[in-house]
Design a protein around this motif. Structure first.
Motif, PDB file in Angstrom:
ATOM      1  N   UNK A  14       0.838  -1.191   0.000  1.00 50.74           N
ATOM      2  CA  UNK A  14       0.000   0.000   0.000  1.00 50.74           C
ATOM      3  C   UNK A  14       0.874   1.242   0.000  1.00 50.74           C
ATOM      4  N   UNK A  15       0.725   2.082  -1.028  1.00 50.24           N
ATOM      5  CA  UNK A  15       1.442   3.364  -1.062  1.00 50.24           C
ATOM      6  C   UNK A  15       0.676   4.359  -0.213  1.00 50.24           C
ATOM      7  N   UNK A  16       1.399   5.000   0.701  1.00 48.38           N
ATOM      8  CA  UNK A  16       0.765   5.930   1.640  1.00 48.38           C
ATOM      9  C   UNK A  16       1.466   7.283   1.551  1.00 48.38           C
ATOM     10  N   UNK A  17       0.731   8.344   1.221  1.00 48.73           N
ATOM     11  CA  UNK A  17       1.324   9.677   1.274  1.00 48.73           C
ATOM     12  C   UNK A  17       1.651  10.002   2.733  1.00 48.73           C
ATOM     13  N   UNK A  18       2.913  10.206   3.047  1.00 45.78           N
ATOM     14  CA  UNK A  18       3.313  10.365   4.452  1.00 45.78           C
ATOM     15  C   UNK A  18       2.643  11.556   5.119  1.00 45.78           C
ATOM     16  N   UNK A  19       2.352  12.615   4.366  1.00 41.39           N
ATOM     17  CA  UNK A  19       1.708  13.781   4.980  1.00 41.39           C
ATOM     18  C   UNK A  19       0.250  13.522   5.333  1.00 41.39           C
ATOM     19  N   UNK A  91      10.559   0.699  -4.720  1.00 40.89           N
ATOM     20  CA  UNK A  91      10.836   1.204  -6.058  1.00 40.89           C
ATOM     21  C   UNK A  91       9.586   1.497  -6.875  1.00 40.89           C
ATOM     22  N   UNK A  92       8.435   1.070  -6.395  1.00 42.74           N
ATOM     23  CA  UNK A  92       7.179   1.265  -7.123  1.00 42.74           C
ATOM     24  C   UNK A  92       6.430   2.531  -6.736  1.00 42.74           C
ATOM     25  N   UNK A  93       6.868   3.190  -5.671  1.00 38.88           N
ATOM     26  CA  UNK A  93       6.095   4.336  -5.182  1.00 38.88           C
ATOM     27  C   UNK A  93       6.834   5.646  -5.409  1.00 38.88           C
ATOM     28  N   UNK A  94       6.093   6.736  -5.245  1.00 35.53           N
ATOM     29  CA  UNK A  94       6.652   8.069  -5.412  1.00 35.53           C
ATOM     30  C   UNK A  94       7.583   8.401  -4.247  1.00 35.53           C
ATOM     31  N   UNK A  97       6.887   9.276  -0.198  1.00 35.18           N
ATOM     32  CA  UNK A  97       5.780   8.499   0.351  1.00 35.18           C
ATOM     33  C   UNK A  97       6.310   7.288   1.105  1.00 35.18           C
ATOM     34  N   UNK A  98       5.402   6.533   1.663  1.00 36.93           N
ATOM     35  CA  UNK A  98       5.755   5.298   2.366  1.00 36.93           C
ATOM     36  C   UNK A  98       5.018   4.148   1.693  1.00 36.93           C
ATOM     37  N   UNK A  99       5.556   2.945   1.853  1.00 42.08           N
ATOM     38  CA  UNK A  99       4.865   1.752   1.382  1.00 42.08           C
ATOM     39  C   UNK A  99       4.763   0.784   2.559  1.00 42.08           C
TER      40      UNK A  99
END
Length: 143
Positions: A14-19, A91-94, A97-99
Motif C-alpha cells: 500500500x502506497x501511503x502519502x506520508x503527509x 521502487x514502485x512508489x513516489x 511516500x511510504x509503502x
C-alpha cells in the motif's frame, strides 16, 4: 499454524502519502487482528526518500524511534517477506511516500479449510480478483 489449519495467505503493498498518515488504517488493521479475522505474518513500512533510497521499519515501531509502539504486532516475522520484496515495493512508489507491506492469513477460513481437508478435499487454486475489475463488473450490472 500447520498446513492443515492454515487459512489462505495474502499480501498487500500500500502506497501511503506520508503527509496524510493519520493512523485510521492502522486502527482498522489492529481491529481485524483483535477480532481474529486475520493473523499478521509480516508487517513492514518503508519510507522512501526523495533520492529513492528507503528506510524500512517494523510496524511495531510506528514512529521509527526503535521502541515498541504496537505490542499486537511484536514478533511478527514469518520469513515470507524479505529485503528484496521491500526494495521492490519501495521502487514502485513516489519518493517522499511510504509503502506498507503486510502478509496475513485469513484466519476466518481455518475451520472451513480444516473441515474440507478432513473429508479429502484438496485446495487446487487460489486467486484474487482486482477491486477495479469487481467495481467495473458491478457498474455494468447496474447500468
Amino acid at each position: 499454524m500447520t498446513e492443515l489449519d492454515a487459512g489462505p495467505i495474502d499480501y498487500l503493498a500500500i502506497e501511503i502519502p506520508t503527509q496524510k498518515m493519520n493512523g485510521e488504517g492502522l486502527a482498522a488493521l489492529v481491529d481485524l487482528t483483535d477480532r481474529g479475522i486475520i493473523r499478521i505474518l509480516d508487517a513492514v513500512v518503508a519510507l522512501v526518500d526523495e533520492d529513492g533510497s528507503f528506510t524500512a521499519v517494523e510496524l511495531t515501531d510506528v514512529d521509527g524511534d526503535g521502541e515498541l509502539d504496537l505490542v499486537v504486532f511484536e514478533g511478527v516475522r514469518s520469513g515470507l517477506l524479505d529485503d528484496d520484496d521491500i526494495a521492490e515495493a519501495a521502487g514502485l512508489i513516489e519518493p517522499g511516500n511510504a509503502v506498507a507491506l503486510i502478509v496475513y492469513e485469513n484466519t476466518w477460513a481455518e475451520p472451513f479449510v480444516t473441515a474440507m481437508r478432513k473429508n479429502g478435499a484438496e485446495f487446487i487454486a487460489s486467486g484474487r480478483i482486482p477491486a477495479e475489475t469487481v467495481n467495473e463488473a458491478l457498474s455494468a450490472l447496474n447500468s
